[in-house]
Design an enzyme around this catalytic site. Structure first.
Site, PDB file in Angstrom:
ATOM      1  N   GLU A  58       0.737  -1.090   0.019  1.00  0.00           N
ATOM      2  CA  GLU A  58      -0.006  -0.124  -0.058  1.00  0.00           C
ATOM      3  C   GLU A  58       0.746   1.254  -0.241  1.00  0.00           C
ATOM      4  OE1 GLU A  58      -3.281   0.275  -1.055  1.00  0.00           O
ATOM      5  OE2 GLU A  58      -3.638  -1.355   0.369  1.00  0.00           O
ATOM      6  N   GLY A  90     -17.767   2.953  -4.015  1.00  0.00           N
ATOM      7  CA  GLY A  90     -17.448   3.899  -3.188  1.00  0.00           C
ATOM      8  C   GLY A  90     -16.621   3.544  -2.077  1.00  0.00           C
ATOM      9  N   GLY A 122     -13.962   1.444  -2.061  1.00  0.00           N
ATOM     10  CA  GLY A 122     -12.611   1.135  -2.256  1.00  0.00           C
ATOM     11  C   GLY A 122     -12.225  -0.043  -2.885  1.00  0.00           C
ATOM     12  N   LEU A 123     -13.429  -0.813  -3.302  1.00  0.00           N
ATOM     13  CA  LEU A 123     -13.252  -2.095  -4.030  1.00  0.00           C
ATOM     14  C   LEU A 123     -13.335  -2.082  -5.588  1.00  0.00           C
ATOM     15  CD1 LEU A 123     -15.047  -4.482  -1.209  1.00  0.00           C
ATOM     16  CD2 LEU A 123     -12.782  -3.845  -1.619  1.00  0.00           C
ATOM     17  N   SER A 124     -13.300  -0.850  -6.026  1.00  0.00           N
ATOM     18  CA  SER A 124     -13.139  -0.546  -7.470  1.00  0.00           C
ATOM     19  C   SER A 124     -14.277  -0.998  -7.982  1.00  0.00           C
ATOM     20  CB  SER A 124     -12.017  -1.294  -7.951  1.00  0.00           C
ATOM     21  OG  SER A 124     -10.811  -0.039  -7.951  1.00  0.00           O
ATOM     22  N   SER A 125     -15.566  -0.750  -7.740  1.00  0.00           N
ATOM     23  CA  SER A 125     -16.645  -0.798  -8.657  1.00  0.00           C
ATOM     24  C   SER A 125     -16.470  -0.086  -9.961  1.00  0.00           C
ATOM     25  CB  SER A 125     -18.105  -0.132  -7.908  1.00  0.00           C
ATOM     26  OG  SER A 125     -17.830   1.222  -7.775  1.00  0.00           O
ATOM     27  N   SER A 126     -15.645   1.105  -9.860  1.00  0.00           N
ATOM     28  CA  SER A 126     -15.691   2.018 -11.131  1.00  0.00           C
ATOM     29  C   SER A 126     -14.821   1.237 -11.991  1.00  0.00           C
ATOM     30  CB  SER A 126     -15.039   3.263 -10.646  1.00  0.00           C
ATOM     31  OG  SER A 126     -13.606   3.007 -10.292  1.00  0.00           O
ATOM     32  N   ASP A 174      -6.069  -1.047 -10.315  1.00  0.00           N
ATOM     33  CA  ASP A 174      -7.563  -1.561 -10.181  1.00  0.00           C
ATOM     34  C   ASP A 174      -7.720  -2.052 -11.631  1.00  0.00           C
ATOM     35  OD1 ASP A 174      -6.986  -0.056  -7.856  1.00  0.00           O
ATOM     36  OD2 ASP A 174      -8.646   1.353  -8.292  1.00  0.00           O
ATOM     37  N   TYR A 210      -3.609  12.668   0.059  1.00  0.00           N
ATOM     38  CA  TYR A 210      -2.744  11.947  -0.851  1.00  0.00           C
ATOM     39  C   TYR A 210      -1.323  12.857  -1.400  1.00  0.00           C
ATOM     40  CZ  TYR A 210      -1.678   9.062  -5.204  1.00  0.00           C
ATOM     41  OH  TYR A 210      -1.196   8.309  -5.871  1.00  0.00           O
TER      42      TYR A 210
HETATM   43  P1  ADP Z   1     -15.147   2.307  -6.080  1.00  0.00           P
HETATM   44  O1  ADP Z   1     -14.615   2.421  -7.455  1.00  0.00           O
HETATM   45  O2  ADP Z   1     -14.263   2.473  -4.733  1.00  0.00           O
HETATM   46  O3  ADP Z   1     -16.456   1.663  -5.932  1.00  0.00           O
HETATM   47  P2  ADP Z   1     -15.603   5.108  -7.057  1.00  0.00           P
HETATM   48  O4  ADP Z   1     -16.053   6.421  -6.630  1.00  0.00           O
HETATM   49  O5  ADP Z   1     -14.357   5.123  -7.798  1.00  0.00           O
HETATM   50  O6  ADP Z   1     -15.741   4.107  -6.088  1.00  0.00           O
HETATM   51  O7  ADP Z   1     -16.667   4.695  -8.273  1.00  0.00           O
HETATM   52  C1  ADP Z   1     -18.110   4.479  -7.883  1.00  0.00           C
HETATM   53  C2  ADP Z   1     -18.876   5.102  -9.166  1.00  0.00           C
HETATM   54  O8  ADP Z   1     -18.927   4.111 -10.294  1.00  0.00           O
HETATM   55  C3  ADP Z   1     -20.363   5.141  -8.723  1.00  0.00           C
HETATM   56  O9  ADP Z   1     -20.808   6.409  -8.137  1.00  0.00           O
HETATM   57  C4  ADP Z   1     -21.013   4.989 -10.164  1.00  0.00           C
HETATM   58  O10 ADP Z   1     -20.896   6.555 -10.695  1.00  0.00           O
HETATM   59  C5  ADP Z   1     -19.958   4.164 -10.813  1.00  0.00           C
HETATM   60  N1  ADP Z   1     -20.776   2.570 -10.880  1.00  0.00           N
HETATM   61  C6  ADP Z   1     -19.997   1.663 -10.200  1.00  0.00           C
HETATM   62  N2  ADP Z   1     -20.741   0.605 -10.414  1.00  0.00           N
HETATM   63  C7  ADP Z   1     -21.835   1.145 -11.170  1.00  0.00           C
HETATM   64  C8  ADP Z   1     -23.031   0.317 -11.516  1.00  0.00           C
HETATM   65  N3  ADP Z   1     -23.239  -0.961 -11.402  1.00  0.00           N
HETATM   66  N4  ADP Z   1     -23.973   0.839 -12.130  1.00  0.00           N
HETATM   67  C9  ADP Z   1     -23.834   2.298 -12.626  1.00  0.00           C
HETATM   68  N5  ADP Z   1     -22.746   2.988 -12.137  1.00  0.00           N
HETATM   69  C10 ADP Z   1     -21.765   2.350 -11.256  1.00  0.00           C
HETATM   70 MG    MG Z   2     -13.044   3.590  -8.104  1.00  0.00          MG
END
Ligand code: ADP
Ligand code: MG
Length: 396
Positions: A33, A124, A126-130, A182, A232
């Site tokens: 990290e 949001g 930190g497990l990288s949904s984005s 990520d 950061y």
């Molecule tokens: P993390 O990557 O840590 O989860 P981020 O803030 O980088 O957090 O990304 C979250 C954003 O990604 C959400 O606010 C949304 O805009 C988008 N997102 C993630 N997953 C989805 C989903 N399944 N459908 C639509 N938007 C999503």
């Molecule tokens: Mg992200």
């Protein structure tokens, strides 16, 4: 959610069956990290949860975006592909489609698409949904548009290209100047393996994680605090100060080049006490990451767990990026019989911890850590028992 339930949702949204279904995972960093911008390596793995994308070509010349996780929908004309305002969620997908076209001029988008997303990574945290959303989109559209990178036979190079497309999307369309870890983990993940990645060269190795009777448990702080860009940037600058002062006595390019033995010899060159603590974390974390890779190769999960715990202590005391929520979770976890190690993961302050927990201890882990956390912070923690999964794939 099963694939047929997803198909039903697609039909309800668009009136027809989807033609293809893709999946890309979220990720968790096991150790390493705040090493990436200091020339060190990281050790993430892909998770069994992530983002699904169902798609179908349409005749309308419009990209229609829906998500089962979001109420907003978007319809974008092919001639008007650009970043959308107000943090629109479709940016994470639209950007990938745009960047594929920029990097692969042969991959021309000539028709519209109906697109349905669904994710089960907490957003949001930190497990990288984005990254999951980006990589699943990059995978789908490099195939749909027959980009050269999709047709080539080198699967690893293709997956690295998906990670690069996705990173550029996050930078240009979401405005986050992220590194590549990520997206790389989501693209290159391998079941029951971690990814030992050198972020500057993108050299990497899959390292087997043999977790007999042990699970990776991720605990969400649900804390509103996050490592902001100010904190950061401070850390980046403090590491730079340490590097400059060390250079007066030893010619190095990165802090990561120093071993703990070197540290004894050079530390007195750092006059700034904060910079010295930051550099001490980096040198220790780089050594721990190397030791963790060896421990995995030898199947020594107990030692791996100890290194994770030592990583948290260093991030708490030297790097000072944990904060009361992450500390409460980790310190409670360390007290539970059957926990091999526990640490914060991601940038810090909020987000999640990652712990290695014996199967038979998982229920007592959740009960004890959940109770301690709520007593100390007033917040409720969430627990996800994760499998280490494969990288992005087409399911149908
Ligand atoms: P993390 O990557 O840590 O989860 P981020 O803030 O980088 O957090 O990304 C979250 C954003 O990604 C959400 O606010 C949304 O805009 C988008 N997102 C993630 N997953 C989805 C989903 N399944 N459908 C639509 N938007 C999503
Ligand atoms: Mg992200």
């Amino acid at each position: 959610m099963t694939l047929s339930e997803l198909q039903t949702s697609f039909e309800q949204a668009f009136g027809k069956q989807a033609e293809k279904i893709f999946f890309a995972p979220g990720r968790v960093n096991l150790i390493g990290e705040h090493t990436d911008y200091n020339g060190g390596s990281v050790l993430p793995c892909a998770l069994s949860f992530g983002a699904w994308l169902l798609l179908r070509k349409n005749d309308d010349g419009v990209l229609r975006f829906r998500s089962l996780n979001m109420k907003e929908t978007y319809s974008i004309q092919l001639s008007a592909i650009k970043p959308q305002p107000n943090r629109a969620w479709c940016n994470y997908a639209l950007g990938c489609i745009d960047i594929i076209g920029q990097r692969h001029p042969e991959a021309k988008l000539t028709s519209g698409y109906d697109l349905l997303y669904y994710g089960n990574v907490p957003a949001g945290a930190g497990l990288s949904s984005s990254a999951a959303m980006e990589v699943v989109t990059a995978r789908a559209f490099t195939e749909e548009l027959s980009a050269v990178c999709y047709q080539q036979s080198d699967d690893k190079a293709y997956r690295t290209e998906l990670a690069k497309i996705s990173q550029l999307c996050e930078q240009q369309y979401a405005g986050v100047m992220c590194g590549i870890m990520d997206q790389f983990a989501s693209a290159q993940g391998k079941k029951d393996h971690a990814i030992h990645l050198h972020c500057d060269t993108l050299e990497f190795e899959h390292v087997p994680v043999k977790l007999d009777g042990i699970k990776v448990v991720i605990t969400n702080t649900h804390s509103p605090h996050h490592l902001d860009s100010g904190a950061y940037n401070d850390r980046v600058r403090q590491c730079q100060t340490a590097l400059e002062q060390i250079r007066k006595v030893r010619p190095i390019n990165y802090l990561a080049e120093l071993t703990p033995e070197d540290w004894q010899e050079v530390e007195q060159a750092i006059t700034d006490p904060i910079a010295k603590k930051r550099a001490h974390h980096v040198v220790g974390e780089v050594a721990r990451t190397a030791a963790a890779v060896e421990a995995l190769k030898q199947g020594n999960i107990a030692y791996f767990g100890e290194l994770m715990t030592a990583s948290h202590v260093s991030l708490r005391d030297d790097y000072e990026v944990t904060g009361p929520q992450l500390d409460a979770l980790a310190e409670a976890a360390w007290q539970v019989e059957g926990v091999l190690g526990s640490r914060m993961t991601g940038g810090g302050f909020g987000g999640c911890t990652v712990s290695l927990v014996k199967d038979e201890a998982i229920e007592s882990f959740k009960a004890f850590v959940g109770k301690e956390y709520e007593a100390k912070t007033g917040l409720k923690a969430d627990f996800y028992v994760a499998e280490i999964g494969d990288g992005v794939t087409r399911l149908r």
